[in-house]
Design a protein around this motif. Sequence first.
Motif, PDB file in Angstrom:
ATOM      1  N   LYS A 167       0.839  -1.198   0.000  1.00  0.00           N
ATOM      2  CA  LYS A 167       0.000   0.000   0.000  1.00  0.00           C
ATOM      3  C   LYS A 167       0.872   1.245   0.000  1.00  0.00           C
ATOM      4  O   LYS A 167       2.055   1.202   0.301  1.00  0.00           O
ATOM      5  N   VAL A 168       0.236   2.349  -0.344  1.00  0.00           N
ATOM      6  CA  VAL A 168       0.859   3.673  -0.274  1.00  0.00           C
ATOM      7  C   VAL A 168       0.026   4.519   0.670  1.00  0.00           C
ATOM      8  O   VAL A 168      -1.187   4.657   0.489  1.00  0.00           O
ATOM      9  N   VAL A 169       0.682   5.062   1.696  1.00  0.00           N
ATOM     10  CA  VAL A 169      -0.015   5.863   2.703  1.00  0.00           C
ATOM     11  C   VAL A 169       0.304   7.329   2.467  1.00  0.00           C
ATOM     12  O   VAL A 169       1.476   7.729   2.457  1.00  0.00           O
ATOM     13  N   ALA A 170      -0.730   8.134   2.251  1.00  0.00           N
ATOM     14  CA  ALA A 170      -0.556   9.578   2.081  1.00  0.00           C
ATOM     15  C   ALA A 170      -0.353  10.215   3.450  1.00  0.00           C
ATOM     16  O   ALA A 170      -1.281  10.298   4.255  1.00  0.00           O
ATOM     17  N   MET A 171       0.879  10.660   3.719  1.00  0.00           N
ATOM     18  CA  MET A 171       1.207  11.230   5.026  1.00  0.00           C
ATOM     19  C   MET A 171       0.985  12.737   5.067  1.00  0.00           C
ATOM     20  O   MET A 171       0.532  13.284   6.064  1.00  0.00           O
ATOM     21  N   GLN A 172       1.301  13.431   3.977  1.00  0.00           N
ATOM     22  CA  GLN A 172       1.231  14.891   3.932  1.00  0.00           C
ATOM     23  C   GLN A 172       1.375  15.341   2.494  1.00  0.00           C
ATOM     24  O   GLN A 172       1.611  14.528   1.585  1.00  0.00           O
ATOM     25  N   GLU A 173       1.245  16.632   2.244  1.00  0.00           N
ATOM     26  CA  GLU A 173       1.414  17.164   0.898  1.00  0.00           C
ATOM     27  C   GLU A 173       2.879  17.429   0.570  1.00  0.00           C
ATOM     28  O   GLU A 173       3.291  17.323  -0.589  1.00  0.00           O
ATOM     29  N   GLU A 174       3.685  17.801   1.572  1.00  0.00           N
ATOM     30  CA  GLU A 174       5.076  18.163   1.338  1.00  0.00           C
ATOM     31  C   GLU A 174       5.936  16.925   1.113  1.00  0.00           C
ATOM     32  O   GLU A 174       5.685  15.859   1.659  1.00  0.00           O
ATOM     33  N   SER A 175       6.996  17.087   0.307  1.00  0.00           N
ATOM     34  CA  SER A 175       7.907  15.990   0.007  1.00  0.00           C
ATOM     35  C   SER A 175       8.615  15.520   1.262  1.00  0.00           C
ATOM     36  O   SER A 175       9.079  16.326   2.076  1.00  0.00           O
ATOM     37  N   LEU A 176       8.722  14.203   1.414  1.00  0.00           N
ATOM     38  CA  LEU A 176       9.479  13.609   2.506  1.00  0.00           C
ATOM     39  C   LEU A 176      10.933  13.463   2.067  1.00  0.00           C
ATOM     40  O   LEU A 176      11.217  12.907   1.005  1.00  0.00           O
ATOM     41  N   THR A 177      11.851  13.959   2.869  1.00  0.00           N
ATOM     42  CA  THR A 177      13.271  13.915   2.515  1.00  0.00           C
ATOM     43  C   THR A 177      14.065  12.966   3.398  1.00  0.00           C
ATOM     44  O   THR A 177      15.104  12.459   2.979  1.00  0.00           O
ATOM     45  N   VAL A 178      13.624  12.743   4.645  1.00  0.00           N
ATOM     46  CA  VAL A 178      14.353  11.910   5.593  1.00  0.00           C
ATOM     47  C   VAL A 178      13.371  10.945   6.241  1.00  0.00           C
ATOM     48  O   VAL A 178      12.234  11.312   6.573  1.00  0.00           O
ATOM     49  N   LEU A 179      13.821   9.711   6.428  1.00  0.00           N
ATOM     50  CA  LEU A 179      13.002   8.679   7.067  1.00  0.00           C
ATOM     51  C   LEU A 179      13.901   7.901   8.025  1.00  0.00           C
ATOM     52  O   LEU A 179      14.962   7.411   7.635  1.00  0.00           O
TER      53      LEU A 179
END
Length: 500
Positions: A167-179
Amino acid sequence: MGSLLCRVPVRTIFKSRSEDGVCAIAISQDAKYLVTISAATKVCVWRWTLLSGEPTCSTELKPEFGYQDYVIFNPQNPHEFVSNSKTQVIFYLWVSRDMGSRVSAWLLSPQTFKCLVGQFSQSIFHFNNTQALTGTSAGKLVVWDMHDPRALPEQLPAKPHGVTATKVVAMQEESLTVLQVLDSCIATGDVKGQVKFYDGQLRLLTIYSHDKVGPIQSISFSTILRDASSALPGSSKSLPTQTPLGFLNFILSTSDATMFHVATDSSNFERIMTEAKKAVNAIACHPQEPLVAVGSHCGLLKVWEYKQTQYLVSRIFPEAGIQCLSYDPEGHLLAAGFTDGSVYIFDAISLQSICEEFQCSQAPVTHISFSHDSKYLATADENYSVTVYKRVLQNGSRCWEHLAGLVSHYKPIRGILFGVHSDSNEPRLLSLGEDRQLVEYDLNSSIKDHLVVTHRDRLEQAAVPLCLTWYPKLSTESFFLTANNCYKMKLYNTTTKMCR
């Protein structure tokens, strides 16, 4: 103030088989193994404590896997790691020198989940040891399920273990850069400078943000878990009591070369370091003290004490970039030339301006230099002009004024050089351009807005001169040295301009 700690390498791997450079590297949780990925898509696992100089195992990635620029080990199994490019995620198992059959790669498209996935940024293994996660530029997390049960390294199957993007979970609108994953929560960083914490089911726990923080590049967590009783009284924000993270402070770095320390008990962002985020084009050493001034195109000027590697003072000029720097011979002044044509003269210790900036050049300043007696300051710019400033007395105090400027070349100027007239001890100024002209100026005869030229000499016939400097005075005869684009250096008599 701050200082840099000097470290001694305990092991150096010279034969890393990465002629094109290492573009991703990680160390396992037990600190026994290193994994490196080269730009030529060579993946190597190293038992770094062994002195053999050969990897424990390696494999070549297919070109269609793309440029893998991030890699990380599974914290719970050093025989597993994952890497990703902007478009591909690759999972690895290794047990021998050949791990080619242990590589599984996935390319996700909008058709995979019928939604925009975005480009991949970083991947991690979930602390539940049954999933992996990948952040994307669309603000989503891709969830990977690992179907095969975990086994001891000697029991690992011959085929790649099953990994499926479920699955793909929509976390936010802004790009994620660090995980990043911690013992019992997941942290993300994004392009707006926000750090968010989630539980194992990806439910939001808390957010830390500051309007001065740029896009986040990395997050490093403290190894000391602070007790809740140490929280500051009256703190404006802290983690919820049910948050398993506790009071774990962290340091983050941003794409604008800034580092912040974040205290989770008070939500306080403390800037601890700012470095150049653009090219460093200017550097100057103090003539007497172990100080070095560094200027960059982002307008950051910093002074370091280089024996102790200690940062002393800095200034930022957001309007223009720094192109060149020069200390005066006594070390009291520091002059800087900028990309907008401006010239600043600072106190060498405090970096405070000792006069208003000069805006006499219409193009970026490329060279700057003081005379031996600190009476004159000369600059060259990209409009082929030489400009001279003079130190004068006004109302009993020393100050600087613009003397004169001249378009003295018709091709880029490659150097300006102050010297001393042997018969009078007066300053002598030369400039050298790609037009092969060596121009000498008469500073004593120059008046306001009129820079006098005494000589023009052609130094080369075919080659292009690139720089010049004074040759050490070893006899009564004096010389200057030039280098050209034909890899030759030439020695000239300073009086006759004849080549030796």
